[in-house]
Scaffold this active site. Structure first.
Site, PDB file in Angstrom:
ATOM      1  N   SER A  60       0.846  -1.191   0.000  1.00 25.65           N
ATOM      2  CA  SER A  60       0.000   0.000   0.000  1.00 25.65           C
ATOM      3  C   SER A  60       0.886   1.247   0.000  1.00 25.65           C
ATOM      4  CB  SER A  60      -0.928  -0.009   1.218  1.00 25.65           C
ATOM      5  OG  SER A  60      -0.210  -0.258   2.410  1.00 25.65           O
TER       6      SER A  60
ATOM      7  N   GLU B 122       1.027   5.607   0.872  1.00 23.93           N
ATOM      8  CA  GLU B 122       0.401   6.685   1.648  1.00 23.93           C
ATOM      9  C   GLU B 122       0.666   8.051   1.023  1.00 23.93           C
ATOM     10  OE1 GLU B 122       0.233   6.353   5.920  1.00 23.93           O
ATOM     11  OE2 GLU B 122       1.229   8.306   6.084  1.00 23.93           O
TER      12      GLU B 122
ATOM     13  N   ASP C  16      -2.188  13.745  16.267  1.00 22.39           N
ATOM     14  CA  ASP C  16      -1.286  14.715  16.891  1.00 22.39           C
ATOM     15  C   ASP C  16      -2.076  15.916  17.385  1.00 22.39           C
ATOM     16  OD1 ASP C  16       1.003  13.218  16.244  1.00 22.39           O
ATOM     17  OD2 ASP C  16       0.907  13.973  14.186  1.00 22.39           O
TER      18      ASP C  16
ATOM     19  N   PHE D 232      12.075  14.675  10.726  1.00 24.82           N
ATOM     20  CA  PHE D 232      10.924  13.787  10.960  1.00 24.82           C
ATOM     21  C   PHE D 232      11.239  12.782  12.059  1.00 24.82           C
ATOM     22  CE2 PHE D 232       9.614  14.153   6.218  1.00 24.82           C
ATOM     23  CZ  PHE D 232       8.882  15.303   6.489  1.00 24.82           C
TER      24      PHE D 232
ATOM     25  N   HIS E  98       3.982  -1.036   3.645  1.00 28.21           N
ATOM     26  CA  HIS E  98       3.226   0.208   3.468  1.00 28.21           C
ATOM     27  C   HIS E  98       4.256   1.310   3.217  1.00 28.21           C
ATOM     28  CE1 HIS E  98      -0.105   3.047   4.072  1.00 28.21           C
ATOM     29  NE2 HIS E  98       0.684   3.754   4.853  1.00 28.21           N
TER      30      HIS E  98
END
Length: 283
Positions: free
Chosen positions: A12, A14, A106, A214, A264
Site C-alpha cells: 500500500s 500513503e 497529533d 521527521f 506500506h
C-alpha cells in the site's frame, strides 16, 4: 513471526492531502503512476487536530474515483466530537469507503491536552465498531521503537494490545531502519496472543535533513552507520538518494524474507523514490 505469514503479500502507498492546486495536479500524476502497481489501497493522512478534515475527504474521493483502487482515510480522535466523527463515518460509508487508518492523532501546536471526546486510538476503534459494526477494515499504528510519548516499551505494548482488542484488523508501523526492532515487536505481540498482520511502514530516503527532522519528532532511530554515511554525502543530493535507495531496498528485502506480510510505503506524494525501491525488489 508465525502469524505474519500470509499467502499473498499486501502493498500500500500513503499520501498527504495537497494544499495547493499545483499539489493536487502533481498528486494526480503520482497516484496514476503508483496505481499501475495495483496496490491493495492508498491511504491519506489527516492533519493535527483534524486540520485537514475536508482535504483528506476530497483526496480520498479523488484517489478512489481516478484510480479505481481502494482509498483509506486516516481518522484521529483529536479535535473531533463524537457527533463529527459519526458524521464522517456515515459520509465514508455512503461513498463506498471500507477501510480506515485509525489513530489517536497529533495535538495542534501549542495545545497541551487532548481536544476531543475520545482520548485514545483504542477509544476511536471501539467507537467506530459501535457505530458501524464490521463495515470498515480498521488499521492501527504500531511503534517497533516505542511511541515517543509512551512511559515504557511495556506500556506501549499494552496500549497496542488494547487497540487490537477494541477491534483492529491489522496494523501499520511507524517507519524504522532497524529490522530487529520490528522482529522483536512482532514476537512480543505474538507472546501476548495477538494474531494480526503488522505491516512495516517504510520511508524512502529522499532528503537527509528532512529525514533527521521527521525522525526527531516521531522517535524513529536512524542507525549511526546510516547517519555517518549520509553525513559524508552532505550537499550531494544525488549520492544521498542513491545510498538511501540501496539502504531501504535492502531493508525491505530483509523484512519480506523474514515473513513480513507486506509493506506500506510513505511516499511523501512522490512516485519516483518508491518506484525505484519497488523495481529493485522485483515486485
Amino acid at each position: 513471526m508465525n502469524s505474519q505469514k500470509q499467502h499473498e503479500k499486501r502493498f500500500s502507498f500513503e499520501f498527504f492531502p495537497p494544499k495547493t492546486d499545483v499539489g493536487v495536479e502533481k498528486l494526480n500524476l503520482v497516484q496514476q503512476e503508483l496505481a499501475e502497481k495495483k496496490p491493495s489501497f492508498f491511504s491519506v493522512t489527516y492533519g493535527a487536530g483534524g486540520s485537514t478534515r475536508d482535504r483528506t475527504f476530497e483526496t480520498v474521493m479523488n484517489v478512489k474515483a481516478k484510480t479505481g483502487i481502494d482509498a483509506a482515510p486516516h481518522l484521529s480522535c483529536v479535535g473531533d466530537t463524537k457527533a463529527q466523527l459519526a458524521q464522517l463515518l456515515t459520509q465514508y460509508q455512503s461513498n463506498g469507503i471500507n477501510r480506515i487508518v485509525t489513530l489517536r492523532g497529533d495535538l495542534p501546536s501549542g495545545m497541551g491536552a487532548s481536544l476531543g471526546e475520545l482520548k485514545y486510538a483504542s477509544d476511536l476503534v471501539a467507537f467506530i465498531r459501535q457505530q458501524t459494526a464490521d463495515h470498515f477494515h480498521l488499521e492501527v499504528a504500531a511503534y517497533p521503537e516505542m511511541h515517543p510519548q509512551a512511559k515504557s516499551m511495556e506500556a506501549d505494548l499494552q496500549a497496542f494490545k488494547t487497540k487490537v482488542q477494541a477491534g483492529a484488523n491489522s496494523a501499520i508501523t511507524q517507519y524504522f531502519f532497524n529490522v530487529d526492532a520490528y522482529k522483536f515487536f512482532v514476537d512480543s505481540c505474538e507472546k501476548m496472543g495477538l494474531d494480526l498482520p503488522i505491516y512495516p511502514g517504510i520511508m524512502p530516503i529522499i532528503n537527509y535533513d528532512n529525514l533527521m527532522r521527521f525522525s526527531g519528532m516521531c522517535g524513529a532511530e536512524i542507525p549511526r552507520w546510516i547517519r555517518m554515511r549520509m553525513e559524508g554525502f552532505r550537499g550531494d543530493e544525488q549520492s544521498i538518494k542513491q545510498l538511501g535507495e540501496e539502504i531501504v531496498t535492502s531493508l525491505c528485502e530483509e523484512l519480506l524474507d523474514m515473513g513480513a506480510p507486506g509493506i506500506h510505503f510513505y511516499t511523501m506524494n512522490q512516485a519516483e523514490p518508491t518506484l525505484a525501491i519497488w523495481n529493485n525488489l522485483g515486485l
